[in-house]
Design a protein around this motif. Sequence first.
Motif, PDB file in Angstrom:
ATOM      1  N   LEU A   1     -88.509 -22.577  72.411  1.00 21.41           N
ATOM      2  CA  LEU A   1     -87.980 -21.411  73.075  1.00 21.41           C
ATOM      3  C   LEU A   1     -87.545 -21.412  74.166  1.00 21.41           C
ATOM      4  O   LEU A   1     -86.426 -20.710  74.725  1.00 21.41           O
TER       5      LEU A   1
ATOM      6  N   SER B   1     -83.757 -20.517  75.233  1.00 19.79           N
ATOM      7  CA  SER B   1     -83.417 -19.568  76.258  1.00 19.79           C
ATOM      8  C   SER B   1     -82.003 -20.049  77.151  1.00 19.79           C
ATOM      9  O   SER B   1     -81.522 -19.154  77.898  1.00 19.79           O
TER      10      SER B   1
ATOM     11  N   ASP C   1     -82.204 -14.886  73.272  1.00 19.02           N
ATOM     12  CA  ASP C   1     -83.463 -13.957  73.168  1.00 19.02           C
ATOM     13  C   ASP C   1     -84.017 -14.243  71.691  1.00 19.02           C
ATOM     14  O   ASP C   1     -84.822 -13.240  71.178  1.00 19.02           O
TER      15      ASP C   1
ATOM     16  N   PRO D   1     -86.253 -14.525  68.782  1.00 17.04           N
ATOM     17  CA  PRO D   1     -87.943 -14.658  68.618  1.00 17.04           C
ATOM     18  C   PRO D   1     -88.368 -15.846  67.503  1.00 17.04           C
ATOM     19  O   PRO D   1     -87.764 -15.937  66.642  1.00 17.04           O
TER      20      PRO D   1
ATOM     21  N   ARG E   1     -91.055 -13.504  73.407  1.00 18.61           N
ATOM     22  CA  ARG E   1     -90.182 -14.086  72.100  1.00 18.61           C
ATOM     23  C   ARG E   1     -91.040 -14.830  71.339  1.00 18.61           C
ATOM     24  O   ARG E   1     -90.731 -15.419  70.201  1.00 18.61           O
TER      25      ARG E   1
END
Length: 275
Positions: A100, A104, A111, A113, A145
């Motif tokens: 993640l 990012s 963004d 998820p 997320r």
Amino acid sequence: AKAAGRNQVKFFDPLMQASLSARAALETELREAITHRHFLLYYQPQVDASGLLIGAEALLRWEHPHKGLITPGRFIAEAESSGLIIAIGQWILRTACEQLVTWSQQPGYADLPLSVNVSARQFHHPDFVADVLHILKETGANPERLGLELTETLLAEDMDTLIEKMKALRTHGIRFSLDDFGTGYSSLSYLKRLPLDQLKIDQSFVQDLLDDPNDATIVKTILALGSSLDLEVIAEGVETAAQRDALLTFGCHCFQGYFFGHPGPAEKLPSTLDP
Ligand code: C2E
Ligand code: CA
Ligand code: CA
Ligand code: CA
């Protein structure tokens, strides 16, 4: 004495012995895999009606030094019964959170998820909430997320504790999906009490959607349930355009399956998908 006698008989059953030693061997190998970090995460795209990437699911793989890549169906049950899933699960969460953070910083993925599968034994561990929060803090991943996928097997245990833990994580923005939905025993009253965000229609219903009217009915029912409980519904195991089109006419707008992309290394996850 009678019970002990039965145990004796079981113990000397050669078939039982074979499976016990096979399990012991698998457990030993799993311990080595943890020590030597022989696991990796694959990522499978999730898309909306227009084919846009809306998320990904992390799927565990074991990179065995001699046997090659092994899928979780062959070892996750042993990892659970031996308790090794706790250590493996921590590695999974940490690796997913690191991914993640990487995303990012990447245009097109910032963004995105990411959903992570959590086994019942892992979730029920008393330290689970603290572990997740600790890993989020250490990696610097955005909790908003992160999604956690639970299955209905969790519902067998104390509901109040389950809900309490979910709520504690949800205050940080973590989302929850109910995986393999429709295959377990969750009653509608349970479903209403659980602080969920998403239902995942089990792939067995998607597979026969076009041929089996019962499966089509189940899919429609899950979609109606989702909309009345204000839950997002995603269909799993979508393999063909025909399946996607049928799902679209039923009002399903989120998809996952080989038709859109196989699970693979993070670098292979396309930022846009338009099949
Ligand atoms: P699941 O969570 O229901 O994951 C979906 C499974 O379906 C994955 O198998 C995926 O590769 C496969 N799949 C995806 N699209 C299609 C499709 O279009 N057709 C078909 N036939 N299959 C599709 P995989 O990766 O072998 O994982 C199997 C199960 O192992 C998962 O089922 C999940 O229950 C468990 N698992 C996977 N990763 C983890 C993990 O990190 N932690 C835990 N606790 N369990 C995991
Ligand atoms: Ca899943
Ligand atoms: Ca599933
Ligand atoms: Ca069927």
